[in-house]
Write a protein that holds these residues in place. Structure first.
Motif, PDB file in Angstrom:
ATOM      1  N   LEU A  18       0.867  -1.085   0.292  1.00  0.00           N
ATOM      2  CA  LEU A  18      -0.056  -0.435   0.276  1.00  0.00           C
ATOM      3  C   LEU A  18       1.000   0.897  -0.372  1.00  0.00           C
ATOM      4  CD1 LEU A  18      -2.723  -1.121   2.570  1.00  0.00           C
ATOM      5  CD2 LEU A  18      -2.761  -0.163  -0.008  1.00  0.00           C
ATOM      6  N   ALA A  19       1.923   1.196   0.808  1.00  0.00           N
ATOM      7  CA  ALA A  19       2.957   2.244   0.855  1.00  0.00           C
ATOM      8  C   ALA A  19       3.499   2.843   0.000  1.00  0.00           C
ATOM      9  CB  ALA A  19       3.800   2.392   1.803  1.00  0.00           C
ATOM     10  N   ASP A  20       4.033   1.253  -1.478  1.00  0.00           N
ATOM     11  CA  ASP A  20       4.428   1.587  -2.464  1.00  0.00           C
ATOM     12  C   ASP A  20       3.448   1.816  -3.850  1.00  0.00           C
ATOM     13  OD1 ASP A  20       6.648   0.460  -1.713  1.00  0.00           O
ATOM     14  OD2 ASP A  20       6.703  -0.984  -2.446  1.00  0.00           O
ATOM     15  N   GLN A  21       1.948   1.890  -3.918  1.00  0.00           N
ATOM     16  CA  GLN A  21       0.921   2.203  -4.006  1.00  0.00           C
ATOM     17  C   GLN A  21       0.647   3.818  -4.328  1.00  0.00           C
ATOM     18  OE1 GLN A  21      -2.903  -0.495  -4.037  1.00  0.00           O
ATOM     19  NE2 GLN A  21      -3.687   1.148  -5.300  1.00  0.00           N
ATOM     20  N   ILE A  22       0.685   4.363  -2.386  1.00  0.00           N
ATOM     21  CA  ILE A  22       0.576   5.153  -2.168  1.00  0.00           C
ATOM     22  C   ILE A  22       1.575   6.146  -3.247  1.00  0.00           C
ATOM     23  CG2 ILE A  22       0.686   7.270  -0.738  1.00  0.00           C
ATOM     24  CD1 ILE A  22      -1.112   5.482   1.229  1.00  0.00           C
ATOM     25  N   GLU A  23       3.503   6.029  -2.694  1.00  0.00           N
ATOM     26  CA  GLU A  23       4.686   6.208  -3.832  1.00  0.00           C
ATOM     27  C   GLU A  23       3.562   6.803  -5.234  1.00  0.00           C
ATOM     28  OE1 GLU A  23       8.859   5.185  -2.937  1.00  0.00           O
ATOM     29  OE2 GLU A  23       7.715   5.472  -1.520  1.00  0.00           O
ATOM     30  N   THR A  24       3.655   5.961  -5.689  1.00  0.00           N
ATOM     31  CA  THR A  24       3.418   5.830  -7.225  1.00  0.00           C
ATOM     32  C   THR A  24       1.923   6.245  -7.586  1.00  0.00           C
ATOM     33  OG1 THR A  24       3.903   3.592  -7.709  1.00  0.00           O
ATOM     34  CG2 THR A  24       2.303   4.377  -9.106  1.00  0.00           C
ATOM     35  N   LEU A  25       1.038   7.001  -7.147  1.00  0.00           N
ATOM     36  CA  LEU A  25       0.363   7.410  -6.911  1.00  0.00           C
ATOM     37  C   LEU A  25       0.623   9.105  -6.798  1.00  0.00           C
ATOM     38  CD1 LEU A  25      -3.095   5.590  -5.465  1.00  0.00           C
ATOM     39  CD2 LEU A  25      -3.435   6.480  -7.677  1.00  0.00           C
ATOM     40  N   HIS A  26       1.143   9.122  -5.642  1.00  0.00           N
ATOM     41  CA  HIS A  26       1.617  10.685  -5.369  1.00  0.00           C
ATOM     42  C   HIS A  26       2.521  11.445  -6.157  1.00  0.00           C
ATOM     43  CE1 HIS A  26       4.914  13.188  -3.351  1.00  0.00           C
ATOM     44  NE2 HIS A  26       4.279  13.695  -3.142  1.00  0.00           N
ATOM     45  N   GLU A  27       3.809  10.608  -6.948  1.00  0.00           N
ATOM     46  CA  GLU A  27       4.575  10.828  -7.764  1.00  0.00           C
ATOM     47  C   GLU A  27       3.590  10.649  -9.702  1.00  0.00           C
ATOM     48  OE1 GLU A  27       8.020   7.936  -8.880  1.00  0.00           O
ATOM     49  OE2 GLU A  27       8.381   7.831  -7.040  1.00  0.00           O
ATOM     50  N   GLN A  28       2.231   9.961  -9.453  1.00  0.00           N
ATOM     51  CA  GLN A  28       1.965  10.256 -11.187  1.00  0.00           C
ATOM     52  C   GLN A  28       1.328  11.523 -10.721  1.00  0.00           C
ATOM     53  OE1 GLN A  28      -0.007   6.178 -10.841  1.00  0.00           O
ATOM     54  NE2 GLN A  28      -1.895   8.002 -11.902  1.00  0.00           N
ATOM     55  N   ALA A  29       0.661  11.741  -9.506  1.00  0.00           N
ATOM     56  CA  ALA A  29      -0.355  13.006  -9.488  1.00  0.00           C
ATOM     57  C   ALA A  29       1.086  14.762  -9.166  1.00  0.00           C
ATOM     58  CB  ALA A  29      -0.678  13.476  -8.154  1.00  0.00           C
ATOM     59  N   MET A  30       2.546  14.386  -8.503  1.00  0.00           N
ATOM     60  CA  MET A  30       3.222  15.714  -9.051  1.00  0.00           C
ATOM     61  C   MET A  30       3.641  16.170 -10.392  1.00  0.00           C
ATOM     62  SD  MET A  30       3.450  16.735  -5.914  1.00  0.00           S
ATOM     63  CE  MET A  30       5.051  17.883  -6.455  1.00  0.00           C
ATOM     64  N   ASN A  31       3.403  14.710 -10.750  1.00  0.00           N
ATOM     65  CA  ASN A  31       4.139  15.029 -12.635  1.00  0.00           C
ATOM     66  C   ASN A  31       3.125  15.742 -12.976  1.00  0.00           C
ATOM     67  OD1 ASN A  31       6.542  13.624 -12.451  1.00  0.00           O
ATOM     68  ND2 ASN A  31       5.571  11.978 -12.567  1.00  0.00           N
ATOM     69  N   LYS A  32       1.475  16.009 -12.672  1.00  0.00           N
ATOM     70  CA  LYS A  32       1.055  16.727 -13.431  1.00  0.00           C
ATOM     71  C   LYS A  32       0.289  18.227 -13.172  1.00  0.00           C
ATOM     72  CE  LYS A  32      -1.759  12.798 -14.052  1.00  0.00           C
ATOM     73  NZ  LYS A  32      -2.678  11.346 -13.414  1.00  0.00           N
ATOM     74  N   VAL A  33       0.896  18.489 -11.417  1.00  0.00           N
ATOM     75  CA  VAL A  33       1.467  19.771 -11.116  1.00  0.00           C
ATOM     76  C   VAL A  33       1.602  20.882 -11.997  1.00  0.00           C
ATOM     77  CG1 VAL A  33       2.001  21.305  -8.912  1.00  0.00           C
ATOM     78  CG2 VAL A  33       1.600  18.820  -8.634  1.00  0.00           C
ATOM     79  N   ALA A  34       2.371  20.978 -12.463  1.00  0.00           N
ATOM     80  CA  ALA A  34       3.299  21.348 -13.600  1.00  0.00           C
ATOM     81  C   ALA A  34       1.989  22.235 -15.033  1.00  0.00           C
ATOM     82  CB  ALA A  34       4.698  21.428 -14.409  1.00  0.00           C
ATOM     83  N   PRO A  35       2.004  21.204 -15.731  1.00  0.00           N
ATOM     84  CA  PRO A  35       1.271  20.707 -16.326  1.00  0.00           C
ATOM     85  C   PRO A  35      -0.579  21.039 -16.186  1.00  0.00           C
ATOM     86  CG  PRO A  35       1.785  18.609 -16.459  1.00  0.00           C
ATOM     87  CD  PRO A  35       2.320  19.243 -16.024  1.00  0.00           C
ATOM     88  N   LEU A  36      -0.880  21.223 -14.753  1.00  0.00           N
ATOM     89  CA  LEU A  36      -2.337  21.278 -14.523  1.00  0.00           C
ATOM     90  C   LEU A  36      -2.304  23.207 -13.792  1.00  0.00           C
ATOM     91  CD1 LEU A  36      -4.286  19.997 -11.724  1.00  0.00           C
ATOM     92  CD2 LEU A  36      -3.342  21.994 -11.276  1.00  0.00           C
ATOM     93  N   ARG A  37      -0.138  24.064 -13.837  1.00  0.00           N
ATOM     94  CA  ARG A  37      -0.694  24.929 -13.151  1.00  0.00           C
ATOM     95  C   ARG A  37      -0.655  25.715 -14.466  1.00  0.00           C
ATOM     96  NH1 ARG A  37       3.154  24.658  -8.107  1.00  0.00           N
ATOM     97  NH2 ARG A  37       1.127  24.272  -6.228  1.00  0.00           N
ATOM     98  N   SER A  38      -0.260  25.431 -15.669  1.00  0.00           N
ATOM     99  CA  SER A  38       0.364  26.172 -16.453  1.00  0.00           C
ATOM    100  C   SER A  38      -1.158  25.900 -17.615  1.00  0.00           C
ATOM    101  CB  SER A  38       1.026  24.874 -17.735  1.00  0.00           C
ATOM    102  OG  SER A  38       1.082  25.685 -19.137  1.00  0.00           O
TER     103      SER A  38
END
Length: 133
Positions: A18-38
């Motif tokens: 579960l911790a790994d799953q969260i890490e993966t989801l978190h990375e996925q979401a973080m990678n979207k922050v720049a395009p989201l702000r753009s």
């Protein structure tokens, strides 16, 4: 996430999975922050341009504003989650850790889906005017 007790079976424990799953989801979401702000910036720029042209079609401006706000909320929610997330889980039993992490996977998955749908809506709203030229 490395480190830990060193016992070989712990890597496959539900808590670690579960911790790994969260890490993966978190990375996925973080990678979207720049395009989201753009996209949020693009929406605001479009509003400014419409206003400059004297185009106060409230439908468009309203939709653009609402979407910019929605993207901003996604961003805030994501960082709010990061601030609340407890990676240490001190003093919790394995069952409690598992319960907590399952909830976090659900919450973070929901945030990630919200980001995707808001970004898709923003792209769809921005696209017609860019291609109509």
């Amino acid at each position: 996430g490395s480190g830990g007790s060193g016992s070989s079976d712990s890597a496959n424990s539900p808590v670690n999975q579960l911790a790994d799953q969260i890490e993966t989801l978190h990375e996925q979401a973080m990678n979207k922050v720049a395009p989201l702000r753009s996209l949020e910036d693009s929406l605001k720029l479009r509003i400014t341009r419409l206003a400059a042209k004297g185009d106060t079609t409230l439908g468009d401006t309203g939709r653009l504003s609402a979407l910019a706000a929605r993207l901003n909320t996604c961003d805030t929610t994501m960082f709010g989650w990061m601030g609340r997330y407890d990676m240490q889980l001190d003093g919790k039993t394995d069952a409690e850790k598992e319960e907590y992490l399952k909830g976090q996977v659900q919450e973070l998955g929901g945030i990630d889906r919200s980001i995707d749908s808001a970004m898709a809506a923003a792209r769809a709203l921005l696209a017609p005017a860019d291609t109509a030229r």
